[in-house]
Design a protein around this motif. Structure first.
Motif, short mmCIF file in Angstrom:
data_model
loop_
_atom_site.label_atom_id
_atom_site.label_comp_id
_atom_site.label_asym_id
_atom_site.label_seq_id
_atom_site.Cartn_x
_atom_site.Cartn_y
_atom_site.Cartn_z
N ASN A 188 0.82 -1.20 0.00
CA ASN A 188 0.00 0.00 0.00
C ASN A 188 0.86 1.25 0.00
OD1 ASN A 188 -2.58 1.11 -0.14
ND2 ASN A 188 -3.34 -0.19 1.53
N ALA A 189 0.19 2.38 -0.25
CA ALA A 189 0.78 3.71 -0.12
C ALA A 189 -0.31 4.58 0.46
CB ALA A 189 1.21 4.24 -1.49
N PHE A 190 0.07 5.57 1.25
CA PHE A 190 -0.98 6.41 1.85
C PHE A 190 -0.50 7.82 2.18
CE2 PHE A 190 0.42 6.01 6.36
CZ PHE A 190 1.19 4.85 6.31
N TRP A 191 -1.49 8.69 2.30
CA TRP A 191 -1.31 10.05 2.82
C TRP A 191 -1.84 10.01 4.24
CZ3 TRP A 191 0.54 14.87 2.28
CH2 TRP A 191 -0.09 15.92 2.94
N ASN A 192 -1.07 10.46 5.22
CA ASN A 192 -1.52 10.33 6.61
C ASN A 192 -1.97 11.65 7.22
OD1 ASN A 192 0.79 11.73 7.22
ND2 ASN A 192 1.62 10.21 8.64
N GLY A 193 -2.27 12.62 6.36
CA GLY A 193 -2.68 13.93 6.87
C GLY A 193 -1.51 14.89 6.90
N GLN A 194 -0.30 14.35 6.80
CA GLN A 194 0.91 15.16 6.87
C GLN A 194 1.91 14.85 5.78
OE1 GLN A 194 2.00 14.23 11.08
NE2 GLN A 194 2.77 16.31 10.96
N GLN A 195 1.98 13.60 5.37
CA GLN A 195 3.02 13.19 4.44
C GLN A 195 2.59 11.96 3.65
OE1 GLN A 195 6.08 11.12 7.44
NE2 GLN A 195 6.12 10.34 5.35
N MET A 196 3.38 11.66 2.60
CA MET A 196 3.18 10.45 1.80
C MET A 196 4.00 9.32 2.38
SD MET A 196 1.29 10.87 -0.77
CE MET A 196 1.79 9.21 -1.20
N VAL A 197 3.45 8.11 2.32
CA VAL A 197 4.17 6.92 2.80
C VAL A 197 4.00 5.81 1.76
CG1 VAL A 197 4.41 5.26 4.68
CG2 VAL A 197 3.61 7.58 5.18
N TYR A 198 5.11 5.18 1.38
CA TYR A 198 5.06 4.13 0.35
C TYR A 198 5.64 2.82 0.85
CZ TYR A 198 4.79 8.20 -2.78
OH TYR A 198 4.44 9.37 -3.40
N GLY A 199 4.88 1.74 0.67
CA GLY A 199 5.44 0.41 0.85
C GLY A 199 6.14 0.00 -0.44
N ASP A 200 6.86 -1.11 -0.39
CA ASP A 200 7.55 -1.61 -1.58
C ASP A 200 6.65 -2.50 -2.43
OD1 ASP A 200 9.95 -0.44 -0.82
OD2 ASP A 200 10.65 -2.24 0.23
N GLY A 201 5.53 -2.98 -1.84
CA GLY A 201 4.78 -4.06 -2.47
C GLY A 201 5.51 -5.36 -2.18
N ASP A 202 4.78 -6.47 -2.28
CA ASP A 202 5.42 -7.75 -1.96
C ASP A 202 6.14 -8.35 -3.17
OD1 ASP A 202 3.32 -8.55 -3.55
OD2 ASP A 202 2.28 -9.69 -2.00
N ALA B 205 0.78 -6.86 -10.25
CA ALA B 205 1.23 -7.91 -11.15
C ALA B 205 0.10 -8.21 -12.14
CB ALA B 205 1.58 -9.16 -10.35
N PRO B 206 0.46 -8.57 -13.38
CA PRO B 206 -0.56 -8.87 -14.40
C PRO B 206 -1.58 -9.91 -13.93
CG PRO B 206 1.60 -8.72 -15.42
CD PRO B 206 1.82 -8.63 -13.93
N ALA B 207 -1.15 -10.86 -13.10
CA ALA B 207 -2.08 -11.89 -12.63
C ALA B 207 -3.17 -11.29 -11.74
CB ALA B 207 -1.32 -12.96 -11.86
N VAL B 208 -2.88 -10.16 -11.09
CA VAL B 208 -3.87 -9.51 -10.22
C VAL B 208 -4.80 -8.64 -11.04
CG1 VAL B 208 -4.20 -7.92 -8.29
CG2 VAL B 208 -2.31 -9.55 -8.25
N GLY B 209 -4.25 -7.91 -12.00
CA GLY B 209 -5.09 -7.05 -12.82
C GLY B 209 -4.28 -5.99 -13.53
N LYS B 210 -4.99 -5.07 -14.20
CA LYS B 210 -4.33 -4.03 -14.98
C LYS B 210 -4.33 -2.69 -14.28
CE LYS B 210 -5.75 -6.24 -19.31
NZ LYS B 210 -7.07 -6.43 -19.93
N ALA B 211 -5.34 -2.45 -13.45
CA ALA B 211 -5.46 -1.16 -12.76
C ALA B 211 -6.48 -1.30 -11.65
CB ALA B 211 -5.90 -0.08 -13.75
N LEU B 212 -6.56 -0.27 -10.79
CA LEU B 212 -7.54 -0.29 -9.70
C LEU B 212 -8.92 0.12 -10.19
CD1 LEU B 212 -5.43 1.51 -6.97
CD2 LEU B 212 -6.01 -0.92 -7.03
N PHE C 189 1.75 -6.88 -5.72
CA PHE C 189 1.99 -5.47 -6.02
C PHE C 189 3.48 -5.23 -6.25
CE2 PHE C 189 -2.07 -5.55 -3.89
CZ PHE C 189 -2.84 -4.71 -4.69
N LEU C 190 3.76 -4.44 -7.29
CA LEU C 190 5.13 -4.29 -7.75
C LEU C 190 5.79 -3.01 -7.25
CD1 LEU C 190 4.34 -5.32 -11.44
CD2 LEU C 190 5.01 -6.80 -9.53
N ALA D 57 -2.53 1.99 -12.92
CA ALA D 57 -1.96 1.10 -13.94
C ALA D 57 -0.47 0.90 -13.62
CB ALA D 57 -2.13 1.69 -15.33
N GLY D 58 -0.01 -0.34 -13.64
CA GLY D 58 1.41 -0.61 -13.43
C GLY D 58 1.80 -0.94 -12.00
N ILE D 59 0.90 -0.78 -11.05
CA ILE D 59 1.31 -1.07 -9.66
C ILE D 59 1.12 -2.52 -9.28
CG2 ILE D 59 0.86 1.29 -8.87
CD1 ILE D 59 -1.66 0.27 -7.49
#
Ligand SMILES: [Zn+2]
Ligand SMILES: [Zn+2]
Length: 341
Positions: A137-151, A225-232, A155-156, A221-223
């Protein structure tokens, strides 16, 4: 009471999607990891009342200023400072992508909408990468952006998608531009989500110099894996699983409105209204439709509904282009397409 009480801790991947992927997981460890992340997200959302209150303490600088931190796979924020404005690129791709994405989003708001950063006063844009381990996941916490790497399997990664970065930063814009912010539940919450999709997509189109016909109108788009889907999500055709993924449950008009539905579900309706408006107005989405949507934000209140947004965008079209202008009629027609007003 803080005037920005309605900020949100807003995740790009809805918990619903992580739960569905957990149900479909091929191993117990993958399932547990996904459910742990759902739990962590719920915990972080529970902290949302804290973040906006300390916001005034974050230094405003009046110019583009970005900082990127590395959480080093832990959850303490912001983490270790790894890149500041005008410092040399890092050897870490995620650091540079977070930096560049925040920069493109800043430039869009500054150049196209004449807005100086998220708060309109040059708020420093802070990003943290490598949050937790395999965090999907990635999120905005009210103050800043936070990004995971994906597994790396489902998620890539999230820093490579400019629409994801602009979506999340736009939650910050909404927090400041809508008087009192937009409550993150029900129709006001779906509007909040939609506004982030709208400007997420516009920033992507602006970066790629794509007109409304060339744009893919996809979010995320691009976040994955193709097996999961193409976009949210698809703004052109909300709920079209062929374009997105198997769990896409977005309605594209009020006939499909889900009572009590997730904010990421009903956002399909205002998303499609924006798409219809942009297509009708032709050219680039940032020329007319974007500025009309942006100006409407200041006309909303914390509990605004889709109908309120329809009126606000019609009013802002009149303010920008004149009462009974072709632009105002195009906006009104677009909301009719989705069954609002
Ligand atoms: Zn990492
Ligand atoms: Zn969001």
């Amino acid at each position: 009471m803080d005037e920005h009480a309605h900020g949100c801790t807003c995740f790009i991947i809805p918990s619903k999607m992580l739960r569905q992927l957990a149900d479909e997981a091929t191993s117990a460890s993958e399932r547990h990891s996904l459910l742990d992340q759902v739990e962590l997200s719920a915990h972080l959302r529970g902290q949302r009342s804290v973040a906006p209150l300390v916001m005034g303490l974050v230094a405003a600088t009046g110019e583009k200023r970005r900082t990127v931190y590395d959480a080093q796979h832990k959850t303490a924020l912001p983490g270790k400072l790894v890149r500041g404005e005008d410092s040399k690129p890092s050897s870490d791709k995620a650091v540079n992508q977070a930096y560049d994405g925040a920069g493109a989003t800043y430039d869009f708001y500054r150049e196209v909408l004449k807005r100086n950063s998220v708060d309109g006063k040059g708020l420093r844009l802070d990003s943290t990468v490598h949050y937790q381990t395999n965090f999907n996941n990635a999120f905005w916490n009210g103050q800043q952006m936070v990004y995971g790497d994906g597994d790396g399997k489902l998620f890539l990664g999230f820093t490579g998608a400019i629409d994801v970065i602009a979506h999340e930063l736009t939650h910050g814009v909404t927090q400041y531009a809508v008087p009192g912010g937009l409550v993150y539940a029900d129709q006001s919450g779906a509007l909040n989500e939609s506004i982030s999709d709208v400007f997420g997509s516009i920033v992507k189109q602006w970066t790629l110099k794509q007109n409304v016909e060339q744009a893919d109108w996809l979010i995320g788009a691009g976040i994955m894996a193709p097996a999961v889907g193409k976009a949210l999500r698809s703004m052109a055709d909300p709920g079209n699983k062929e374009l997105t993924w198997s769990g896409d449950d977005q309605p594209k008009n009020m006939a499909g409105y889900v009572q009590g539905g997730d904010v990421h579900t009903n956002s399909g309706i205002p998303n499609h209204a924006f798409y219809a408006a942009a297509i009708a107005l032709k050219g680039n989405a940032w020329d007319k439709a974007g500025p009309i949507w942006y100006k409407a934000l200041s006309l909303l209140t914390s509990n605004s509904t889709f109908a309120d947004m329809a009126k606000a965008t019609s009013d802002s079209a009149a303010l920008l282009y004149g009462v009974n202008s072709a632009e105002q009629h195009a906006i009104q027609a677009a909301w009719k397409v989705v069954g609002v007003a």
